[in-house]
Scaffold this motif. Structure first.
Motif, PDB file in Angstrom:
ATOM      1  N   GLY A 115      23.993  36.830 -16.424  1.00  0.00           N
ATOM      2  CA  GLY A 115      24.806  36.428 -15.293  1.00  0.00           C
ATOM      3  C   GLY A 115      25.037  37.514 -14.266  1.00  0.00           C
ATOM      4  O   GLY A 115      25.593  37.239 -13.193  1.00  0.00           O
ATOM      5  N   SER A 116      24.603  38.737 -14.561  1.00  0.00           N
ATOM      6  CA  SER A 116      24.829  39.870 -13.649  1.00  0.00           C
ATOM      7  C   SER A 116      23.624  40.179 -12.775  1.00  0.00           C
ATOM      8  O   SER A 116      23.688  41.084 -11.946  1.00  0.00           O
ATOM      9  CB  SER A 116      25.188  41.123 -14.464  1.00  0.00           C
ATOM     10  OG  SER A 116      26.346  40.920 -15.237  1.00  0.00           O
ATOM     11  N   LEU A 117      22.532  39.438 -12.970  1.00  0.00           N
ATOM     12  CA  LEU A 117      21.286  39.773 -12.288  1.00  0.00           C
ATOM     13  C   LEU A 117      20.990  38.822 -11.141  1.00  0.00           C
ATOM     14  O   LEU A 117      21.284  37.635 -11.211  1.00  0.00           O
ATOM     15  CB  LEU A 117      20.118  39.732 -13.286  1.00  0.00           C
ATOM     16  CG  LEU A 117      20.267  40.599 -14.540  1.00  0.00           C
ATOM     17  CD1 LEU A 117      19.046  40.407 -15.442  1.00  0.00           C
ATOM     18  CD2 LEU A 117      20.434  42.068 -14.168  1.00  0.00           C
ATOM     19  N   ARG A 118      20.374  39.371 -10.097  1.00  0.00           N
ATOM     20  CA  ARG A 118      19.836  38.553  -9.025  1.00  0.00           C
ATOM     21  C   ARG A 118      18.425  38.102  -9.417  1.00  0.00           C
ATOM     22  O   ARG A 118      17.739  38.785 -10.182  1.00  0.00           O
ATOM     23  CB  ARG A 118      19.772  39.350  -7.730  1.00  0.00           C
ATOM     24  CG  ARG A 118      21.137  39.726  -7.159  1.00  0.00           C
ATOM     25  CD  ARG A 118      20.986  40.364  -5.791  1.00  0.00           C
ATOM     26  NE  ARG A 118      22.276  40.608  -5.162  1.00  0.00           N
ATOM     27  CZ  ARG A 118      22.412  41.047  -3.914  1.00  0.00           C
ATOM     28  NH1 ARG A 118      21.336  41.287  -3.163  1.00  0.00           N
ATOM     29  NH2 ARG A 118      23.619  41.240  -3.403  1.00  0.00           N
ATOM     30  N   HIS A 119      18.003  36.975  -8.870  1.00  0.00           N
ATOM     31  CA  HIS A 119      16.645  36.514  -9.182  1.00  0.00           C
ATOM     32  C   HIS A 119      15.610  37.547  -8.743  1.00  0.00           C
ATOM     33  O   HIS A 119      14.630  37.801  -9.451  1.00  0.00           O
ATOM     34  CB  HIS A 119      16.368  35.178  -8.488  1.00  0.00           C
ATOM     35  CG  HIS A 119      17.172  34.051  -9.033  1.00  0.00           C
ATOM     36  ND1 HIS A 119      17.108  33.658 -10.348  1.00  0.00           N
ATOM     37  CD2 HIS A 119      18.088  33.228  -8.442  1.00  0.00           C
ATOM     38  CE1 HIS A 119      17.930  32.645 -10.549  1.00  0.00           C
ATOM     39  NE2 HIS A 119      18.539  32.362  -9.418  1.00  0.00           N
ATOM     40  N   LYS A 120      15.812  38.146  -7.592  1.00  0.00           N
ATOM     41  CA  LYS A 120      14.915  39.196  -7.102  1.00  0.00           C
ATOM     42  C   LYS A 120      15.716  40.121  -6.205  1.00  0.00           C
ATOM     43  O   LYS A 120      16.486  39.666  -5.369  1.00  0.00           O
ATOM     44  CB  LYS A 120      13.742  38.613  -6.314  1.00  0.00           C
ATOM     45  CG  LYS A 120      12.746  39.682  -5.838  1.00  0.00           C
ATOM     46  CD  LYS A 120      11.627  39.094  -4.994  1.00  0.00           C
ATOM     47  CE  LYS A 120      12.094  38.724  -3.611  1.00  0.00           C
ATOM     48  NZ  LYS A 120      10.967  38.421  -2.684  1.00  0.00           N
TER      49      LYS A 120
END
Length: 310
Positions: A115-120
Motif C-alpha cells: 500500500g506504500s508503493l506507486r505503480h511507477k
C-alpha cells in the motif's frame, strides 16, 4: 631588591638565553605556518582558475612522470577470483548466493509495503541522455553493473535499450543500499517509511515490475564498496560499469578503484555529474586522478564522463 642591591650580572644570563631561544622557535613556527598556507592557497587558486578545456587528460607516460609512487597505497586490491564466472551463470549465481535461490521479484510486493508503493515512479538525473545508447551500441554488453540506482530510471532505460538492440540476454546488476541519504525524503516525500525504514528498494523493484524488466535486472541492496569487493571475489565481471552513487571524492574514488577490478578487457566505465557546479574536487577530480593513475583518457559525452580501456 629592598636594600638597593642588584643581582649579579651572571644570574641574568640563563633567563635571557631562554627567552631568546623561545622567540626563535616561535618565529620559525609562524614563518613555516604562513608559508605553507600561502603555498596551498596559491595552488588551489591556480587549479580553480583552470577552464574545463584545461583539465588534465593524461597518458600512461604522463602518469608515470607526474604521480608520486605513494598513490599506489590508494589502489583497491580485493581478493579477486582467479577465473571469472561464465556470463550466463552470473545472474543465477547471485540469486543463489544473495537471495537463497529465489528471485527477489517472486511474490512481489510483500503485503506490508504494497500500500506504500506507486505503480511507477521513475525519477532520476540525466537517466535517458544519449550516452546510454552510444555506449550500449558500442560495447554491446552482456553484463552491466550500475553503482548507484535510486529509483531505477537509468536502469529501466538501459534495459529497454538492450532489448531494442537485440541484447536480450544482457544482465544489469544494480548496486545501491537503497537508503537514500539523510534528509532525502524532504525532496521525495512520496517514498514512504515503514517503522523508520524507507521503501526505496521496494519502489525500485515496483518500477522494474511495472516496466517488465525483471528478467534482466537484479538489485544488490548493499553498500557499494563491500558489494564490489565481494563480486570480485566471486568472479563477477562486466563489460559496462556506470558509477553514479556518492559524489564526494572519497566515495567515488573507492567506487572507481573497486569497480575497475570487475571490468573486462576492452570494457568501459562511465558516470554522471562531471560538470556538477563546484565539483572540481570531487567527481571530476577523482575521475581525472584515476585516469592518470591507470593511463586512460577522460572523454566527455554530454554531462557524463567516459573511460575506455581499449
Amino acid at each position: 631588591m629592598k636594600d638597593g642591591k642588584s643581582l649579579p650580572a651572571g644570574n641574568k644570563q640563563p633567563a635571557n638565553s631562554t627567552a631568546i631561544y623561545t622567540l626563535l622557535i616561535l618565529l620559525s613556527f609562524y614563518i613555516g605556518y604562513f608559508y605553507a598556507a600561502s603555498s596551498t592557497s596559491t595552488a588551489n587558486d591556480n587549479n580553480n582558475n583552470l577552464p574545463n578545456s584545461q583539465l588534465p587528460t593524461t597518458t600512461a607516460t604522463t602518469a608515470a612522470m607526474t604521480l608520486p609512487a605513494e598513490l599506489d597505497n590508494f589502489r583497491a586490491s580485493p581478493n579477486c577470483a582467479a577465473n571469472p564466472l561464465p556470463t550466463r551463470q552470473i545472474r543465477q549465481t547471485l540469486i543463489d548466493r544473495v537471495y537463497g535461490g529465489t528471485s527477489p521479484f517472486s511474490d512481489f510486493p510483500p503485503p506490508h509495503v504494497a500500500g506504500s508503493l506507486r505503480h511507477k515512479c521513475l525519477k532520476g538525473w540525466g537517466s535517458t541522455t544519449p550516452v546510454f545508447r552510444h555506449l550500449l551500441e558500442e560495447v554491446r554488453p552482456e553484463v552491466i553493473i550500475e553503482v548507484g540506482t535510486f529509483l531505477g530510471a537509468s536502469t529501466v532505460h538501459m534495459a529497454k535499450l538492450a532489448r531494442e538492440l537485440g541484447l536480450d540476454d544482457t544482465v544489469i546488476l544494480c548496486i545501491d543500499d537503497f537508503r537514500g541519504w539523510a534528509g532525502f525524503r524532504e525532496e521525495f516525500p512520496f517514498i514512504k517509511q515503514v517503522n523508520g525504514a524507507v521503501t526505496l528498494l521496494y519502489q525500485f523493484m515496483q518500477n522494474a515490475v511495472y516496466t517488465n524488466v525483471t528478467d534482466s535486472v537484479l538489485p544488490l541492496p548493499f553498500s557499494a564498496g563491500s558489494t564490489l569487493s565481494v563480486l570480485c571475489e566471486w568472479g563477477v565481471t562486466a563489460d559496462l560499469i556506470e558509477i553514479d552513487a556518492g559524489h564526494e571524492f572519497t566515495s567515488i574514488w573507492s567506487d572507481l578503484n573497486r569497480a575497475y577490478r570487475l571490468l573486462r578487457p576492452g570494457g568501459v566505465m562511465f558516470g554522471h555529474d562531471y560538470f556538477l557546479v563546484g565539483d572540481r574536487r570531487s567527481v571530476r577530480r577523482a575521475v581525472h586522478l584515476f585516469a592518470q593513475m591507470y593511463g586512460h583518457t577522460v572523454q566527455i559525452d554530454g554531462q557524463h564522463w567516459v573511460l575506455r580501456t581499449s
